[in-house]
Structures are given as C-alpha cells and as structure tokens.
Scaffold this motif. Structure first.
Motif, PDB file in Angstrom:
ATOM      1  N   ALA A  39       0.975  -1.078  -0.087  1.00  0.00           N
ATOM      2  CA  ALA A  39      -0.040   0.048  -0.047  1.00  0.00           C
ATOM      3  C   ALA A  39       0.756   1.365   0.069  1.00  0.00           C
ATOM      4  N   VAL A  40       0.377   2.201  -0.714  1.00  0.00           N
ATOM      5  CA  VAL A  40       1.175   3.442  -0.640  1.00  0.00           C
ATOM      6  C   VAL A  40      -0.004   4.644  -0.390  1.00  0.00           C
ATOM      7  N   ALA A  41       0.600   5.863  -0.245  1.00  0.00           N
ATOM      8  CA  ALA A  41      -0.292   7.161   0.111  1.00  0.00           C
ATOM      9  C   ALA A  41       0.478   7.994  -0.356  1.00  0.00           C
ATOM     10  N   GLY A  42      -0.372   9.373  -0.676  1.00  0.00           N
ATOM     11  CA  GLY A  42       0.009  10.243  -1.357  1.00  0.00           C
ATOM     12  C   GLY A  42      -0.467  10.475  -2.761  1.00  0.00           C
ATOM     13  N   PHE A  43      -0.694  11.542  -3.246  1.00  0.00           N
ATOM     14  CA  PHE A  43      -1.214  11.779  -4.672  1.00  0.00           C
ATOM     15  C   PHE A  43      -0.318  11.342  -5.533  1.00  0.00           C
ATOM     16  N   GLU A  44       0.973  11.508  -5.589  1.00  0.00           N
ATOM     17  CA  GLU A  44       1.873  11.176  -6.674  1.00  0.00           C
ATOM     18  C   GLU A  44       2.040   9.729  -6.727  1.00  0.00           C
ATOM     19  N   LYS A  45       2.390   9.100  -5.480  1.00  0.00           N
ATOM     20  CA  LYS A  45       2.759   7.876  -5.611  1.00  0.00           C
ATOM     21  C   LYS A  45       1.458   6.916  -5.785  1.00  0.00           C
ATOM     22  N   VAL A  46       0.174   7.365  -5.559  1.00  0.00           N
ATOM     23  CA  VAL A  46      -0.811   6.698  -5.845  1.00  0.00           C
ATOM     24  C   VAL A  46      -0.992   6.815  -7.267  1.00  0.00           C
ATOM     25  N   LYS A  47      -0.857   7.936  -8.126  1.00  0.00           N
ATOM     26  CA  LYS A  47      -1.011   8.171  -9.307  1.00  0.00           C
ATOM     27  C   LYS A  47      -0.043   7.174 -10.172  1.00  0.00           C
ATOM     28  N   ASP A  48       1.113   6.989  -9.546  1.00  0.00           N
ATOM     29  CA  ASP A  48       2.067   6.493 -10.239  1.00  0.00           C
ATOM     30  C   ASP A  48       1.673   4.683 -10.115  1.00  0.00           C
ATOM     31  N   TRP A  49       1.074   4.432  -8.999  1.00  0.00           N
ATOM     32  CA  TRP A  49       0.667   2.953  -8.973  1.00  0.00           C
ATOM     33  C   TRP A  49      -0.503   2.492  -9.812  1.00  0.00           C
ATOM     34  N   LEU A  50      -1.429   3.574 -10.048  1.00  0.00           N
ATOM     35  CA  LEU A  50      -2.472   3.451 -10.608  1.00  0.00           C
ATOM     36  C   LEU A  50      -2.033   3.278 -12.399  1.00  0.00           C
ATOM     37  N   ALA A  51      -1.026   3.756 -12.630  1.00  0.00           N
ATOM     38  CA  ALA A  51      -0.606   3.721 -14.140  1.00  0.00           C
ATOM     39  C   ALA A  51       0.282   2.481 -14.274  1.00  0.00           C
ATOM     40  N   THR A  52       1.066   2.170 -13.258  1.00  0.00           N
ATOM     41  CA  THR A  52       2.081   0.884 -13.202  1.00  0.00           C
ATOM     42  C   THR A  52       1.869  -0.354 -12.653  1.00  0.00           C
ATOM     43  N   LYS A  53       0.945  -0.364 -11.840  1.00  0.00           N
ATOM     44  CA  LYS A  53       0.798  -1.449 -11.054  1.00  0.00           C
ATOM     45  C   LYS A  53      -0.730  -1.906 -10.907  1.00  0.00           C
ATOM     46  N   LYS A  54      -0.903  -3.326 -10.492  1.00  0.00           N
ATOM     47  CA  LYS A  54      -2.225  -3.838 -10.318  1.00  0.00           C
ATOM     48  C   LYS A  54      -2.805  -3.391  -9.163  1.00  0.00           C
ATOM     49  N   VAL A  55      -3.538  -2.395  -9.181  1.00  0.00           N
ATOM     50  CA  VAL A  55      -4.288  -1.820  -8.007  1.00  0.00           C
ATOM     51  C   VAL A  55      -5.662  -2.443  -7.745  1.00  0.00           C
ATOM     52  N   ALA A  56      -5.694  -2.857  -6.692  1.00  0.00           N
ATOM     53  CA  ALA A  56      -7.215  -3.455  -6.100  1.00  0.00           C
ATOM     54  C   ALA A  56      -8.216  -2.588  -5.573  1.00  0.00           C
ATOM     55  N   VAL A  57      -7.541  -1.602  -4.843  1.00  0.00           N
ATOM     56  CA  VAL A  57      -8.258  -0.741  -3.990  1.00  0.00           C
ATOM     57  C   VAL A  57      -7.655   0.672  -3.875  1.00  0.00           C
ATOM     58  N   LEU A  58      -8.689   1.551  -4.301  1.00  0.00           N
ATOM     59  CA  LEU A  58      -8.190   3.056  -4.331  1.00  0.00           C
ATOM     60  C   LEU A  58      -9.137   3.751  -2.901  1.00  0.00           C
ATOM     61  N   LEU A  59      -8.371   4.238  -2.064  1.00  0.00           N
ATOM     62  CA  LEU A  59      -8.941   4.719  -0.956  1.00  0.00           C
ATOM     63  C   LEU A  59      -8.678   6.364  -0.841  1.00  0.00           C
ATOM     64  N   GLN A  60      -9.934   6.955  -0.549  1.00  0.00           N
ATOM     65  CA  GLN A  60      -9.680   8.503  -0.757  1.00  0.00           C
ATOM     66  C   GLN A  60     -10.370   8.988   0.531  1.00  0.00           C
ATOM     67  N   ALA A  61      -9.891  10.026   1.310  1.00  0.00           N
ATOM     68  CA  ALA A  61     -10.326  10.487   2.479  1.00  0.00           C
ATOM     69  C   ALA A  61     -12.036  11.083   2.205  1.00  0.00           C
ATOM     70  N   SER A  62     -12.772  10.713   3.219  1.00  0.00           N
ATOM     71  CA  SER A  62     -13.981  11.177   2.829  1.00  0.00           C
ATOM     72  C   SER A  62     -14.163  12.692   3.245  1.00  0.00           C
ATOM     73  N   ASP A  63     -13.033  13.266   3.824  1.00  0.00           N
ATOM     74  CA  ASP A  63     -13.349  14.855   3.945  1.00  0.00           C
ATOM     75  C   ASP A  63     -12.275  15.321   3.194  1.00  0.00           C
ATOM     76  N   GLY A  64     -11.881  14.863   2.380  1.00  0.00           N
ATOM     77  CA  GLY A  64     -10.780  15.295   1.300  1.00  0.00           C
ATOM     78  C   GLY A  64     -11.577  16.274   0.263  1.00  0.00           C
ATOM     79  N   SER A  65     -10.895  16.901  -0.244  1.00  0.00           N
ATOM     80  CA  SER A  65     -11.369  17.971  -1.577  1.00  0.00           C
ATOM     81  C   SER A  65     -11.705  17.036  -2.656  1.00  0.00           C
ATOM     82  N   GLU A  66     -13.004  17.269  -3.080  1.00  0.00           N
ATOM     83  CA  GLU A  66     -13.471  16.479  -4.301  1.00  0.00           C
ATOM     84  C   GLU A  66     -12.739  16.733  -5.475  1.00  0.00           C
TER      85      GLU A  66
END
Length: 209
Positions: free
Chosen positions: A110-137
């Motif tokens: 698992a990784v956190a942070g916009f850039e790391k997550v974006k990189d994983w979405l582009a390069t890895k087999k991601v099973a779950v995307l988690l985003q904070a319920s109170d984060g900026s839409e």
C-alpha cells in the motif's frame, strides 16, 4: 432463481439477516452473539462462541433491529442491547480497517500520497483506491479507479493518516493480492454504517484522470 430472473451468485458461506430476511454472503453481514448474562455483543472477527445472529452491515437495518427488539426475537430470549451499540460497531469497523491498511503498508502492498498513488494506478495492478471522505472533491477527482478495482471513501483523512503513520492522508492505494480482499470487505461494511452520516462513501464509477 431469485426475483428478477437473475441467477443467484454465491460468494462463500451465506447467512440470513434477521431484519430483511434475505440470505446473503456473510461477508456483508455483522455477527452478534448473546452471552450467558443475556448481553448482546457484536462479533466483528466472527470468533466468539455461541449461536450467531446476523444483521446486514447497514445502519438502517441495525437501527431497526434495535428499535423492533429483533435481537430478542432471534435469540428467543430477552436480550440486553448495550447503549451506543451501532456507533460502537462503526468505530470498531473503522479501527479494523485502518489496521488492515497499516499491515498492507508494512508489507509494501500500500502507498499514500497523490503522486505515489497516481504512479501505482499507471504502473501496478491496483485492487483498492482509498480516498479520505473529508478530502477535496476536486483533488480526489484527479485520480481514477482502474477497471476491476474498488473505490472507497469511508475513512477520514485522520483515519487514513493513522493507517499510513502520518497526521493525515487523502489518497491511498492497495496492490492486488495480500490483504486487499479483507480491506474491500471491511470498507464495504463500514460504508454501510457511514452512508447515513453525510460522507462520500458510495463506490464510484471508473473515472479518467
């Protein structure tokens, strides 16, 4: 054949909800047991001894079970329902989910942070995307849910932060395999209890960055 003519899909052992009367895979329900003293106890880990009483992981269903005294009816005895039962279940599910994400992080899954997550979405087999319920839409909309992955926005930034060892986290991702199936199960249950709280908790459709 269930109503609607669709073939019934099974996904592991099934149990009947005492509120809806529907039979469904038990991973979508919450188990309760009644102690020798008649005290009702939620069994989130499904390990407590005794006959299980099952309720859909849904706040409205749980509220109805309490209001209509359905636990006593199912147990065929007078049951003492503790004060704050539903809020306690919600808190317990949130703790368990953050623990599972933390274990995934420690295992490098698992990784956190916009850039790391974006990189994983582009390069890895991601099973779950988690985003904070109170984060900026606006910020959350810049990431997308890969085909076949699950999206959840059920934890707050502080709760996600606890999972990743930070003060707060808005974006997180889990790789396929490992604890991802358990995270999905836990997030889905928590979503059922938090959807009445005004948070953005519904699973979202795949989006383009």
């Amino acid at each position: 054949m269930p109503r609607g003519g669709r073939k019934k899909e099974t996904d592991g052992p099934e149990r009947r909800c005492i509120v809806t009367g529907e039979v469904a895979p038990k991973h979508g329900l919450i188990r309760f047991v009644v102690g020798p003293d008649g005290q009702l106890a939620p069994d989130l880990l499904e390990k407590l001894p005794g006959r299980g009483i099952w309720v859909s992981a849904d706040r409205a269903a749980l509220e109805k079970a309490v209001a209509k005294n359905l636990f006593s009816r199912a147990a065929r005895q007078q049951v003492n329902v503790p004060d704050g039962l539903i809020d306690g279940i919600e808190a317990g599910l949130a703790r368990r989910l953050t623990d599972l994400v933390a274990l995934s992080r420690k295992a490098g899954e698992a990784v956190a942070g916009f850039e790391k997550v974006k990189d994983w979405l582009a390069t890895k087999k991601v099973a779950v995307l988690l985003q904070a319920s109170d984060g900026s839409e606006r910020g959350k909309s810049k990431l997308w849910t890969p085909t076949g992955a699950r999206y959840f926005s059920v934890l707050t930034a502080r709760e996600l932060g606890l999972a990743f060892g930070r003060q707060s986290v808005i974006h997180g991702a889990l790789a396929a395999g490992g604890l991802a199936p358990r995270v999905v199960e836990g997030a889905a249950k928590l979503q059922g209890l938090r959807k009445a709280d005004g948070g953005v908790t519904a699973e979202k459709d795949e989006r383009n960055a």
